[in-house]
Design a protein around this motif. Sequence first.
Motif, PDB file in Angstrom:
ATOM      1  N   ALA A  35      45.412  47.745  42.148  1.00  0.00           N
ATOM      2  CA  ALA A  35      45.247  46.482  41.262  1.00  0.00           C
ATOM      3  C   ALA A  35      46.531  46.006  40.373  1.00  0.00           C
ATOM      4  O   ALA A  35      46.802  44.633  40.396  1.00  0.00           O
ATOM      5  N   THR A  36      47.384  46.869  39.995  1.00  0.00           N
ATOM      6  CA  THR A  36      48.566  46.290  39.163  1.00  0.00           C
ATOM      7  C   THR A  36      49.550  45.648  40.279  1.00  0.00           C
ATOM      8  O   THR A  36      50.143  44.706  39.947  1.00  0.00           O
TER       9      THR A  36
ATOM     10  N   GLU B   9      40.363  51.568  53.612  1.00  0.00           N
ATOM     11  CA  GLU B   9      39.403  51.448  52.464  1.00  0.00           C
ATOM     12  C   GLU B   9      38.849  50.149  52.082  1.00  0.00           C
ATOM     13  O   GLU B   9      39.652  49.303  51.607  1.00  0.00           O
ATOM     14  N   ALA B  10      37.757  49.879  51.974  1.00  0.00           N
ATOM     15  CA  ALA B  10      37.176  48.657  51.386  1.00  0.00           C
ATOM     16  C   ALA B  10      37.346  48.772  49.799  1.00  0.00           C
ATOM     17  O   ALA B  10      37.538  47.734  49.261  1.00  0.00           O
ATOM     18  N   ALA B  11      37.391  49.932  49.348  1.00  0.00           N
ATOM     19  CA  ALA B  11      37.553  50.104  47.881  1.00  0.00           C
ATOM     20  C   ALA B  11      39.001  49.750  47.351  1.00  0.00           C
ATOM     21  O   ALA B  11      39.311  49.404  46.308  1.00  0.00           O
ATOM     22  N   ASP B  12      39.962  50.204  48.444  1.00  0.00           N
ATOM     23  CA  ASP B  12      41.433  49.721  48.145  1.00  0.00           C
ATOM     24  C   ASP B  12      41.396  48.044  48.147  1.00  0.00           C
ATOM     25  O   ASP B  12      42.220  47.327  47.447  1.00  0.00           O
ATOM     26  N   PHE B  13      40.689  47.544  49.250  1.00  0.00           N
ATOM     27  CA  PHE B  13      40.673  46.012  49.142  1.00  0.00           C
ATOM     28  C   PHE B  13      40.185  45.270  48.042  1.00  0.00           C
ATOM     29  O   PHE B  13      40.579  44.385  47.552  1.00  0.00           O
TER      30      PHE B  13
ATOM     31  N   GLY C  18      42.806  43.025  41.303  1.00  0.00           N
ATOM     32  CA  GLY C  18      44.190  42.898  40.654  1.00  0.00           C
ATOM     33  C   GLY C  18      44.666  41.416  40.619  1.00  0.00           C
ATOM     34  O   GLY C  18      45.209  40.856  39.967  1.00  0.00           O
ATOM     35  N   ALA C  19      44.479  41.104  42.106  1.00  0.00           N
ATOM     36  CA  ALA C  19      45.058  39.650  42.158  1.00  0.00           C
ATOM     37  C   ALA C  19      44.292  38.375  41.456  1.00  0.00           C
ATOM     38  O   ALA C  19      45.024  37.679  40.775  1.00  0.00           O
TER      39      ALA C  19
ATOM     40  N   ALA D 200      46.378  36.317  38.499  1.00  0.00           N
ATOM     41  CA  ALA D 200      46.055  34.837  38.379  1.00  0.00           C
ATOM     42  C   ALA D 200      45.623  34.399  37.221  1.00  0.00           C
ATOM     43  O   ALA D 200      45.985  33.162  36.761  1.00  0.00           O
ATOM     44  N   ALA D 201      44.417  34.864  36.869  1.00  0.00           N
ATOM     45  CA  ALA D 201      43.867  34.526  35.630  1.00  0.00           C
ATOM     46  C   ALA D 201      44.778  34.447  34.317  1.00  0.00           C
ATOM     47  O   ALA D 201      44.801  33.505  33.620  1.00  0.00           O
ATOM     48  N   LEU D 202      45.445  35.675  34.234  1.00  0.00           N
ATOM     49  CA  LEU D 202      46.328  35.534  33.304  1.00  0.00           C
ATOM     50  C   LEU D 202      47.423  34.499  33.007  1.00  0.00           C
ATOM     51  O   LEU D 202      48.004  34.150  31.886  1.00  0.00           O
ATOM     52  N   PHE D 203      47.938  34.380  34.146  1.00  0.00           N
ATOM     53  CA  PHE D 203      49.251  33.449  34.382  1.00  0.00           C
ATOM     54  C   PHE D 203      48.850  31.870  34.892  1.00  0.00           C
ATOM     55  O   PHE D 203      49.889  31.172  35.103  1.00  0.00           O
TER      56      PHE D 203
END
Length: 127
Positions: free
Chosen positions: A45-46, A93-97, A103-104, A108-111
């Motif tokens: 996520a980071t 892994e679906a959880a990784d996606f 994270g993306a 995006a929302a933060l900036f």
Amino acid sequence: MTALRWPRFWRALWIFGMLLGCYLSLRRGGDELPPIPHLDKLIHATGYAVLAALAVCLYEKPGPRWLALLWVIVLGGLIEIAQGLLPTGRMMEAADFAANAIGAGIGAALFWQHNALVMIERIFSRP
């Protein structure tokens, strides 16, 4: 919004980040368990938050911003598919996606409204 002074540098950094992410995600090994449960999801996520933040800061117009953000998310999916297909010892892994996409979205929302790259350029442009 203020135009970037060093757009080539920032775009090169974004591309380098994507290439580094591809390398780290597709190299052999890396299937050992993290010392803290689900730490790998936080790392995913980071990393994708940083890539998405760079993506939305690179472009002023909404259309290119959305496309750049979409590309970051698609790249995360393509890497997961490649992990499942290539003999690297890694698993898709679906959880990784999901961690990549979340994270993306956060990056995006933060900036989206406040371009961090313009702020960084102002700091380093002062005499």
